[in-house]
Write a protein that holds these residues in place. Structure first.
Motif, mmCIF file in Angstrom:
data_model
loop_
_atom_site.group_PDB
_atom_site.id
_atom_site.type_symbol
_atom_site.label_atom_id
_atom_site.label_comp_id
_atom_site.label_asym_id
_atom_site.label_seq_id
_atom_site.Cartn_x
_atom_site.Cartn_y
_atom_site.Cartn_z
ATOM 1 N N PHE A 257 85.665 -67.015 -35.407
ATOM 2 C CA PHE A 257 85.319 -68.096 -34.755
ATOM 3 C C PHE A 257 86.158 -69.074 -35.390
ATOM 4 O O PHE A 257 86.393 -70.184 -34.360
ATOM 5 N N GLN A 258 86.307 -69.300 -36.409
ATOM 6 C CA GLN A 258 87.040 -70.212 -37.058
ATOM 7 C C GLN A 258 88.497 -70.608 -36.528
ATOM 8 O O GLN A 258 88.907 -71.712 -35.803
ATOM 9 N N PHE A 259 89.382 -69.462 -36.539
ATOM 10 C CA PHE A 259 90.646 -69.769 -36.038
ATOM 11 C C PHE A 259 90.604 -69.737 -34.546
ATOM 12 O O PHE A 259 91.428 -70.542 -34.069
ATOM 13 N N ILE B 69 90.247 -82.935 -36.977
ATOM 14 C CA ILE B 69 89.432 -83.096 -35.855
ATOM 15 C C ILE B 69 88.981 -81.655 -35.523
ATOM 16 O O ILE B 69 88.102 -81.069 -35.668
ATOM 17 N N SER B 70 90.245 -81.232 -35.260
ATOM 18 C CA SER B 70 90.173 -79.469 -35.031
ATOM 19 C C SER B 70 89.543 -78.569 -35.970
ATOM 20 O O SER B 70 88.844 -77.643 -35.796
ATOM 21 N N GLY B 71 89.999 -78.943 -37.198
ATOM 22 C CA GLY B 71 89.374 -78.238 -38.450
ATOM 23 C C GLY B 71 87.903 -78.507 -38.514
ATOM 24 O O GLY B 71 87.250 -77.493 -38.905
ATOM 25 N N ALA B 72 87.626 -79.609 -38.445
ATOM 26 C CA ALA B 72 86.278 -80.007 -38.799
ATOM 27 C C ALA B 72 85.377 -79.492 -37.793
ATOM 28 O O ALA B 72 84.361 -78.832 -37.773
ATOM 29 N N ALA B 73 85.863 -79.538 -36.449
ATOM 30 C CA ALA B 73 84.906 -78.711 -35.330
ATOM 31 C C ALA B 73 85.098 -77.368 -35.537
ATOM 32 O O ALA B 73 83.779 -76.642 -35.226
ATOM 33 N N ALA B 74 85.952 -76.637 -35.864
ATOM 34 C CA ALA B 74 86.164 -75.178 -36.035
ATOM 35 C C ALA B 74 85.366 -74.867 -37.024
ATOM 36 O O ALA B 74 84.499 -73.884 -36.986
#
Length: 322
Positions: free
Chosen positions: A99-101, A128-133
């Motif tokens: 899910f994360q990657f 932002i992408s890391g937080a959303a992931a």
């Protein structure tokens, strides 16, 4: 991979990213499982040997330090005690990594496609992408995280006899909400953590790739992962402690290895109670082993991810037999 440094967000197809992330999660979990159990035991401990008044009447164990906790678990529960909760944890890491990657790659591409004047700098895209992931992966896998914590908190006396029994028991006595106790703290922690982690990782990776100094852990991927993880983990650690305390709430609270876990309700009230009763030290209990765990976990995760992805890309690039 080529000699140039390719940003993580630009690597691999969606299926390759999902597979590499899942494998990275599984390998990482296997390596750090004992440290995870030690960390959880320390986080749930509300008393300390340095405070004699707090240990009066306590029937559960009193752990002191990483090595002391390790020895006590081995003495009281055997070596298998260090892998309690490993089955739901492996399932969680498998799903979480995928899910994360996948969510990170998708979010990066989405934000990179914004037209001017809405274009964001690379660091903002990574954050932002890391937080959303992290938020997506945490929410999707949270019931497994809760089960991992509860099994790791069990001593010789079992609260749950199996994964199936734990699911049935929680569903019957706590309802669907029981599987998501502490989710607010989990998301509140993971959003800044993953945002900081991926931003740091993307920034450090090209720098370390061209370092003239021999890198620890062998590669720039692993070294960047370690540094990024330590910085991010320290910043948000109190929320992780709050999440663990909330995850063991409910009708089985007094049956875990620490039989004196207080009753907590909500993130802010838990923060206030820990601060009032245990001070700053209570919020950071187990930080040393957490950092000890975070460094190899992130190094193994990022190294495995990059290696699996490289193998899949190399295999895909090979011409087929005529």
């Amino acid at each position: 991979m080529s000699g140039g440094v390719v940003p993580l967000k630009d690597e691999g197809s969606p299926s390759q990213v999902a597979i590499a992330g899942a494998v990275a999660g599984l390998v990482s979990r296997f390596v750090i499982a004992p440290l995870d159990v030690i960390k959880i035991r320390l986080q749930l401990q509300v008393h300390s040997l340095s405070d004699p008044l707090s240990v009066r009447g306590i029937t559960g164990p009193v752990y002191k330090g990483t090595i002391g906790t390790l020895k006590k678990i081995l003495r009281d529960e055997g070596i298998t005690g260090l892998w309690k909760g490993n089955i739901p944890a492996e399932a969680m890491y498998l799903a979480y990594g995928s899910f994360q990657f996948s969510a990170y790659k998708y979010s990066c591409h989405l934000l990179d496609s914004l037209p001017p004047p809405y274009t964001l700098p690379s660091s903002a895209v990574s954050f932002i992408s890391g937080a959303a992931a992290g938020a997506c992966a945490t929410t999707a896998t949270y019931p497994l995280d809760l089960l991992r914590t509860r099994f790791a908190a069990q001593g010789r006396e079992r609260v749950y006899t199996s994964i199936v029994h734990s699911i049935q028991n929680i569903a019957a006595h706590e309802g669907p909400g029981g599987f998501f106790r502490g989710l607010g703290a989990g998301v509140s922690q993971i959003v800044p953590y993953m945002g900081l982690f991926f931003t740091s990782y993307e920034s450090l990776k090209p720098v370390m790739a061209h370092s003239v100094i021999p890198l620890p852990f062998g590669t720039s991927d692993a070294a960047a992962g370690v540094v990024a993880s330590v910085l991010s983990k320290t910043a948000v650690y109190p929320l992780d402690t709050i999440r663990k305390r909330l995850q063991v709430q409910g009708p089985t609270r007094s049956k875990y290895v620490h039989g004196n876990i207080p009753e907590y309700r909500g993130v802010l009230s838990t923060l206030a109670l820990i601060w009032a009763r245990e001070g700053t030290r209570g919020l950071y209990r187990g930080l040393s082993v957490s950092l000890l765990k975070a460094a190899p976990a992130s190094a193994v995760t990022m190294w495995t991810y990059e290696q699996v992805l490289a193998v899949m890309q190399a295999t895909e690039d090979q011409p087929g037999d005529d």
